[in-house]
Write an enzyme that holds these catalytic residues in place. Structure first.
Site, PDB file in Angstrom:
ATOM      1  N   THR A  17      26.806  -4.456  -0.255  1.00 59.58           N
ATOM      2  CA  THR A  17      26.286  -4.341  -1.434  1.00 59.58           C
ATOM      3  C   THR A  17      25.428  -4.779  -1.825  1.00 59.58           C
ATOM      4  O   THR A  17      24.664  -4.601  -2.884  1.00 59.58           O
ATOM      5  CB  THR A  17      27.631  -5.036  -2.496  1.00 59.58           C
ATOM      6  OG1 THR A  17      27.686  -6.231  -1.854  1.00 59.58           O
ATOM      7  CG2 THR A  17      28.951  -4.490  -2.185  1.00 59.58           C
ATOM      8  N   ARG A  21      23.054  -7.326   6.108  1.00 59.57           N
ATOM      9  CA  ARG A  21      23.055  -8.565   6.649  1.00 59.57           C
ATOM     10  C   ARG A  21      24.020  -8.432   8.151  1.00 59.57           C
ATOM     11  O   ARG A  21      24.858  -8.064   8.090  1.00 59.57           O
ATOM     12  CB  ARG A  21      24.112  -9.258   5.582  1.00 59.57           C
ATOM     13  CG  ARG A  21      23.278  -9.401   4.080  1.00 59.57           C
ATOM     14  CD  ARG A  21      24.359 -10.511   3.306  1.00 59.57           C
ATOM     15  NE  ARG A  21      23.666 -10.385   2.043  1.00 59.57           N
ATOM     16  CZ  ARG A  21      24.254 -10.948   0.938  1.00 59.57           C
ATOM     17  NH1 ARG A  21      25.388 -11.651   1.101  1.00 59.57           N
ATOM     18  NH2 ARG A  21      23.428 -10.876  -0.236  1.00 59.57           N
ATOM     19  N   SER A 112      20.946 -13.824   1.252  1.00 60.56           N
ATOM     20  CA  SER A 112      21.116 -14.574   0.084  1.00 60.56           C
ATOM     21  C   SER A 112      21.735 -15.730   0.456  1.00 60.56           C
ATOM     22  O   SER A 112      21.219 -16.784   0.878  1.00 60.56           O
ATOM     23  CB  SER A 112      22.332 -13.633  -0.508  1.00 60.56           C
ATOM     24  OG  SER A 112      22.661 -14.206  -1.769  1.00 60.56           O
ATOM     25  N   HIS A 113      23.267 -16.028   0.110  1.00 64.63           N
ATOM     26  CA  HIS A 113      23.996 -17.429   0.260  1.00 64.63           C
ATOM     27  C   HIS A 113      24.326 -17.840   1.588  1.00 64.63           C
ATOM     28  O   HIS A 113      24.868 -18.842   1.798  1.00 64.63           O
ATOM     29  CB  HIS A 113      25.061 -17.352  -0.821  1.00 64.63           C
ATOM     30  CG  HIS A 113      25.784 -16.299  -0.730  1.00 64.63           C
ATOM     31  ND1 HIS A 113      25.855 -14.901  -1.009  1.00 64.63           N
ATOM     32  CD2 HIS A 113      27.148 -16.350  -0.180  1.00 64.63           C
ATOM     33  CE1 HIS A 113      26.667 -14.265  -0.636  1.00 64.63           C
ATOM     34  NE2 HIS A 113      27.739 -15.032   0.104  1.00 64.63           N
ATOM     35  N   LYS A 125      16.941  -7.006   2.062  1.00 65.73           N
ATOM     36  CA  LYS A 125      17.264  -6.079   0.803  1.00 65.73           C
ATOM     37  C   LYS A 125      16.108  -4.947   0.528  1.00 65.73           C
ATOM     38  O   LYS A 125      14.969  -5.517   0.366  1.00 65.73           O
ATOM     39  CB  LYS A 125      17.243  -7.267  -0.208  1.00 65.73           C
ATOM     40  CG  LYS A 125      18.651  -8.122  -0.116  1.00 65.73           C
ATOM     41  CD  LYS A 125      18.535  -9.041  -1.419  1.00 65.73           C
ATOM     42  CE  LYS A 125      19.942 -10.071  -1.468  1.00 65.73           C
ATOM     43  NZ  LYS A 125      19.667 -10.774  -2.724  1.00 65.73           N
ATOM     44  N   ASP A 276      21.080 -20.472  -4.984  1.00 67.44           N
ATOM     45  CA  ASP A 276      21.310 -20.200  -3.592  1.00 67.44           C
ATOM     46  C   ASP A 276      20.103 -19.962  -2.668  1.00 67.44           C
ATOM     47  O   ASP A 276      18.968 -20.246  -3.219  1.00 67.44           O
ATOM     48  CB  ASP A 276      22.479 -18.997  -3.391  1.00 67.44           C
ATOM     49  CG  ASP A 276      21.810 -17.695  -3.815  1.00 67.44           C
ATOM     50  OD1 ASP A 276      20.790 -17.812  -4.723  1.00 67.44           O
ATOM     51  OD2 ASP A 276      22.222 -16.551  -3.406  1.00 67.44           O
ATOM     52  N   ASP A 278      18.445 -17.219  -1.823  1.00 68.04           N
ATOM     53  CA  ASP A 278      17.260 -16.391  -2.289  1.00 68.04           C
ATOM     54  C   ASP A 278      17.043 -16.689  -3.761  1.00 68.04           C
ATOM     55  O   ASP A 278      16.244 -15.906  -4.553  1.00 68.04           O
ATOM     56  CB  ASP A 278      17.277 -15.040  -1.920  1.00 68.04           C
ATOM     57  CG  ASP A 278      18.436 -14.290  -2.604  1.00 68.04           C
ATOM     58  OD1 ASP A 278      19.570 -14.984  -2.945  1.00 68.04           O
ATOM     59  OD2 ASP A 278      18.734 -13.104  -2.745  1.00 68.04           O
ATOM     60  N   ASP A 280      19.344 -15.958  -6.553  1.00 65.60           N
ATOM     61  CA  ASP A 280      19.883 -14.880  -7.561  1.00 65.60           C
ATOM     62  C   ASP A 280      21.397 -15.844  -8.206  1.00 65.60           C
ATOM     63  O   ASP A 280      21.865 -15.269  -9.134  1.00 65.60           O
ATOM     64  CB  ASP A 280      20.016 -13.929  -7.043  1.00 65.60           C
ATOM     65  CG  ASP A 280      20.965 -13.536  -5.528  1.00 65.60           C
ATOM     66  OD1 ASP A 280      21.083 -14.463  -5.376  1.00 65.60           O
ATOM     67  OD2 ASP A 280      21.041 -12.523  -5.422  1.00 65.60           O
ATOM     68  N   ARG A 281      21.632 -16.659  -7.349  1.00 67.94           N
ATOM     69  CA  ARG A 281      22.861 -17.362  -7.756  1.00 67.94           C
ATOM     70  C   ARG A 281      22.788 -18.591  -8.318  1.00 67.94           C
ATOM     71  O   ARG A 281      21.913 -19.486  -7.924  1.00 67.94           O
ATOM     72  CB  ARG A 281      24.075 -17.424  -6.426  1.00 67.94           C
ATOM     73  CG  ARG A 281      24.182 -16.006  -6.056  1.00 67.94           C
ATOM     74  CD  ARG A 281      25.472 -16.127  -5.012  1.00 67.94           C
ATOM     75  NE  ARG A 281      25.841 -14.887  -4.380  1.00 67.94           N
ATOM     76  CZ  ARG A 281      26.816 -14.468  -3.857  1.00 67.94           C
ATOM     77  NH1 ARG A 281      28.094 -15.245  -4.065  1.00 67.94           N
ATOM     78  NH2 ARG A 281      26.964 -13.192  -3.509  1.00 67.94           N
ATOM     79  N   THR A 343      31.903  -4.743  -8.063  1.00 68.94           N
ATOM     80  CA  THR A 343      31.345  -5.801  -7.475  1.00 68.94           C
ATOM     81  C   THR A 343      30.136  -5.095  -6.881  1.00 68.94           C
ATOM     82  O   THR A 343      30.147  -4.079  -6.184  1.00 68.94           O
ATOM     83  CB  THR A 343      31.848  -6.723  -6.149  1.00 68.94           C
ATOM     84  OG1 THR A 343      33.213  -7.265  -7.292  1.00 68.94           O
ATOM     85  CG2 THR A 343      31.054  -7.566  -5.820  1.00 68.94           C
ATOM     86  N   GLU A 362      28.670 -11.733 -12.580  1.00 68.17           N
ATOM     87  CA  GLU A 362      29.618 -11.478 -11.340  1.00 68.17           C
ATOM     88  C   GLU A 362      30.415 -12.972 -11.279  1.00 68.17           C
ATOM     89  O   GLU A 362      29.644 -14.034 -11.530  1.00 68.17           O
ATOM     90  CB  GLU A 362      28.899 -11.258 -10.334  1.00 68.17           C
ATOM     91  CG  GLU A 362      28.582  -9.865 -10.173  1.00 68.17           C
ATOM     92  CD  GLU A 362      28.028  -9.234  -8.756  1.00 68.17           C
ATOM     93  OE1 GLU A 362      27.994  -8.166  -8.532  1.00 68.17           O
ATOM     94  OE2 GLU A 362      27.596 -10.111  -8.034  1.00 68.17           O
ATOM     95  N   GLU A 363      31.730 -12.857 -10.766  1.00 68.68           N
ATOM     96  CA  GLU A 363      32.266 -14.120 -10.444  1.00 68.68           C
ATOM     97  C   GLU A 363      31.571 -15.046  -9.498  1.00 68.68           C
ATOM     98  O   GLU A 363      31.937 -16.190  -9.183  1.00 68.68           O
ATOM     99  CB  GLU A 363      33.949 -13.636 -10.200  1.00 68.68           C
ATOM    100  CG  GLU A 363      33.914 -12.939  -9.216  1.00 68.68           C
ATOM    101  CD  GLU A 363      33.744 -13.450  -7.531  1.00 68.68           C
ATOM    102  OE1 GLU A 363      33.817 -14.600  -7.429  1.00 68.68           O
ATOM    103  OE2 GLU A 363      33.182 -12.650  -6.909  1.00 68.68           O
ATOM    104  N   SER A 364      30.896 -14.245  -8.573  1.00 65.61           N
ATOM    105  CA  SER A 364      30.238 -14.946  -7.300  1.00 65.61           C
ATOM    106  C   SER A 364      29.170 -15.594  -7.634  1.00 65.61           C
ATOM    107  O   SER A 364      28.310 -15.540  -7.066  1.00 65.61           O
ATOM    108  CB  SER A 364      30.030 -13.748  -6.278  1.00 65.61           C
ATOM    109  OG  SER A 364      29.228 -12.993  -6.674  1.00 65.61           O
ATOM    110  N   LYS A 375      20.595 -10.604 -10.370  1.00 64.70           N
ATOM    111  CA  LYS A 375      20.976 -11.803 -11.099  1.00 64.70           C
ATOM    112  C   LYS A 375      19.731 -12.738 -10.825  1.00 64.70           C
ATOM    113  O   LYS A 375      18.817 -12.669 -10.133  1.00 64.70           O
ATOM    114  CB  LYS A 375      22.288 -12.211 -10.361  1.00 64.70           C
ATOM    115  CG  LYS A 375      22.413 -12.112  -8.989  1.00 64.70           C
ATOM    116  CD  LYS A 375      23.796 -12.450  -8.607  1.00 64.70           C
ATOM    117  CE  LYS A 375      24.004 -12.150  -7.304  1.00 64.70           C
ATOM    118  NZ  LYS A 375      24.369 -10.686  -6.897  1.00 64.70           N
ATOM    119  N   ARG A 494      39.296 -11.449  -0.551  1.00 64.01           N
ATOM    120  CA  ARG A 494      39.113 -12.096  -1.532  1.00 64.01           C
ATOM    121  C   ARG A 494      40.212 -12.168  -2.710  1.00 64.01           C
ATOM    122  O   ARG A 494      40.297 -10.780  -3.225  1.00 64.01           O
ATOM    123  CB  ARG A 494      37.786 -12.070  -2.401  1.00 64.01           C
ATOM    124  CG  ARG A 494      36.654 -12.726  -1.548  1.00 64.01           C
ATOM    125  CD  ARG A 494      34.986 -12.647  -2.194  1.00 64.01           C
ATOM    126  NE  ARG A 494      34.299 -13.414  -1.238  1.00 64.01           N
ATOM    127  CZ  ARG A 494      33.111 -13.229  -1.384  1.00 64.01           C
ATOM    128  NH1 ARG A 494      32.332 -12.479  -2.281  1.00 64.01           N
ATOM    129  NH2 ARG A 494      32.380 -14.275  -0.707  1.00 64.01           N
TER     130      ARG A 494
END
Length: 539
Positions: A17, A21, A112-113, A125, A276, A278, A280-281, A343, A362-364, A375, A494
């Site tokens: 998504t 990775r 990312s995270h 990405k 996180d 990069d 974005d979170r 997602t 998003e929930e994440s 994000k 999840r």
């Protein structure tokens, strides 16, 4: 000076998504990066006259991969690369640079995270000209190229020095090294009232921002300490490190332990936040208080009129299907558009570009708006600080006030990690077949009223996407099951639980969801099929 190298395909270069990775040691295999990048270049086609952004979160192997990509871009006819100084650029800042400068796309090297280091993860990405994730149709074509690739082109030259801002050449390709902070900081100053935020910190307001030894450290120091006047040292773990200093750069209650300890202490600062790997979170904390990402999205949406950039109104709001329904009640109250998508941030981009939404999340632990096509962690933090400056309330008071107005969705995500991929796929397939037989069943006080796959029909491009399974109960509770696409190995199941309540607003989320968790595990036969008696991560 341009060399053509024979190669053979790898069969695991299908993007998830948010890009490709894989474990660092996988990416370090001969020609792995080269195969993937050549497949992207082949898919794009003619590169003459095209300009791309290049940078990353500073994780292990970034420096080597960036040099490979520079030389491959030159060999494949790219006209210009814009590169963040020292190879750094956060995902949100990269999106901004692409949009502002009207670039043809960009490559942000990040997982990312996910943790970094030689035993950690690596990612690439690929963003298009919107500054956001490429459509699935494009990523599918790239994957097809990876399956038939037989050669790649690379420029034979010394490595490019990335430490000084300026311009240089590699063959016919121009390279511009930029300060990756400038465009992003300028954008934040145009969205928020920085004068009000300076007054907030001048009044004695205190905060801690945990950059988790990742790329947003320099951004956070520049904005919160240098510009807004937060005390020196308000940003911790501010220096990007290849292995994130051994930290898992995921801003949640499990991994942001240092920040959590600070905010749970008796002498805690007024506000806490983390980003996180990069950038974005985000995670938002008050004194001994945690704001769930679902509640954060709802609260930000409710307060949009106080932000200068949104004072004339917003088009609407969207959430991922797995995110709690809290924001739907806010959208109804404000009479704005509301959308529920699969997602993956790319599903928000069509809605942004067609002026259907302004804010999304998003929930994440990801929230953002149409100022970019990703994000944005620091944007969310500045939004929260703006609400505090406007209302004079604490984080906890803001959340409690929101719940009194709209009710509370008790919500948690349970991750079952490292599952055999075939076993996880079989679990989901069998559960989907079982859904029609569940309607009307009682599990104590919980009665199932609806059980269905989540299917999203995009109102812009008219594509249809199935993403997860949803079970609704008569009392407003929900269970959502989904296989994650952001891992580097194995599968992650999840399970998202939501219990809506209008009266009991200050209870423990784990206790409020305990019965629902047992039901969720029973329905999906999680223990029998996976051997997991408990979730590996709860957020």
């Amino acid at each position: 000076m341009i060399k053509t190298v024979k190669t053979s395909p790898y069969n695991d270069q299908k993007m998830g998504t948010a890009g490709l990775r894989r474990k660092s040691k996988v990416v370090m295999q001969p020609n792995y990066v080269e195969n993937f990048m050549q497949s992207i270049f082949n898919t794009i086609g003619s590169l003459n006259g095209k300009t791309f952004l290049l940078g990353g979160d500073g994780r292990f192997y970034n420096d080597i991969a960036i040099q490979k990509i520079i030389k491959m871009a030159a060999a494949n006819g790219v006209s210009k690369l814009i590169i963040g100084q020292n190879g750094y650029v956060s995902t949100p800042a990269g999106s901004r640079i692409i949009l502002k400068n009207k670039l043809n796309g960009g490559f942000v090297l990040s997982a990312s995270h996910n943790p970094g280091g030689i035993n950690g993860d690596f990612g690439i990405k690929y963003a298009n000209e919107t500054g956001g994730q490429i459509p699935s149709a494009v990523s599918d074509r790239i994957y097809q190229e990876t399956q038939k690739i037989s050669e790649y082109k690379i420029f034979e030259a010394d490595d490019i020095k990335l430490d000084k801002i300026g311009r240089q050449k590699l063959g016919d390709m121009e390279i511009e090294i930029i300060d990756p902070l400038n465009d992003y900081v300028e954008m934040m100053e145009n969205i928020f009232d920085f004068s009000a935020l300076k007054k907030l910190f001048k009044s004695g307001f205190t905060m801690k921002f945990d950059a988790m030894n990742a790329v947003t450290g320099p951004y956070a120091v520049r904005i919160f300490e240098d510009i807004l006047g937060a005390a020196k040292g308000s940003v911790i773990n501010a220096k990007p490190l290849p292995d994130f200093g051994g930290l898992h750069p995921d801003p949640n209650l499990l991994y942001a332990k240092e920040l959590l300890a600070i905010m749970n202490a008796d002498n805690a600062p007024d506000f806490g936040a983390a980003n996180d790997g990069d950038g974005d979170r985000n995670m938002i904390l008050g004194k001994k208080f945690f704001v769930s990402p679902s509640d954060s999205l709802a609260i930000l949406t409710d307060y949009y009129p106080i932000i200068p950039a949104y004072k004339n109104g917003i088009f609407g709001v969207a959430k991922s299907a797995a995110t709690s329904t809290a924001v739907s009640r806010v959208a109804k109250a404000h009479d704005i558009g509301y959308y529920e998508v699969p997602t993956g941030w790319k599903y928000f981009v069509n809605l942004m570009d067609s002026n259907r939404i302004t804010i999304c999340g998003e929930e994440s632990f990801g929230t953002g708006s149409s100022h970019i096509r990703e994000k944005d962690g620091i944007w969310a933090v500045l939004f929260w600080l703006s609400i505090i400056a406007e209302t004079g309330m604490s984080v906890e008071e803001i959340a409690l006030d929101h719940w009194k107005k709209y009710g509370r969705s008790y919500y948690l995500r349970y991750d079952f990690d490292g599952l055999d991929t075939k076993a996880a796929d079989s679990l989901m397939a069998d559960l989907e077949n079982k859904l029609p037989t569940l309607v009307g069943n009682h599990y104590g006080e919980y009665k199932i009223t609806q059980a269905r796959p989540f299917v999203y029909n995009d109102p812009v491009d008219h594509s249809s996407t199935k993403n997860g399974l949803i079970i609704n109960f008569e009392n407003g509770s929900r269970i959502v099951y989904r296989l994650s696409g952001t891992g580097s190995s194995g599968a992650t199941l999840r399970v998202y639980l939501e219990n809506y309540n209008r009266t009991d607003l200050k209870e423990d989320s784990h206790e409020m969801l305990e019965d629902l968790l047992e039901i969720a595990m029973e329905i999906a036969e999680i223990t029998a099929r996976t051997g997991k008696q408990h979730a590996d991560v709860i957020t």
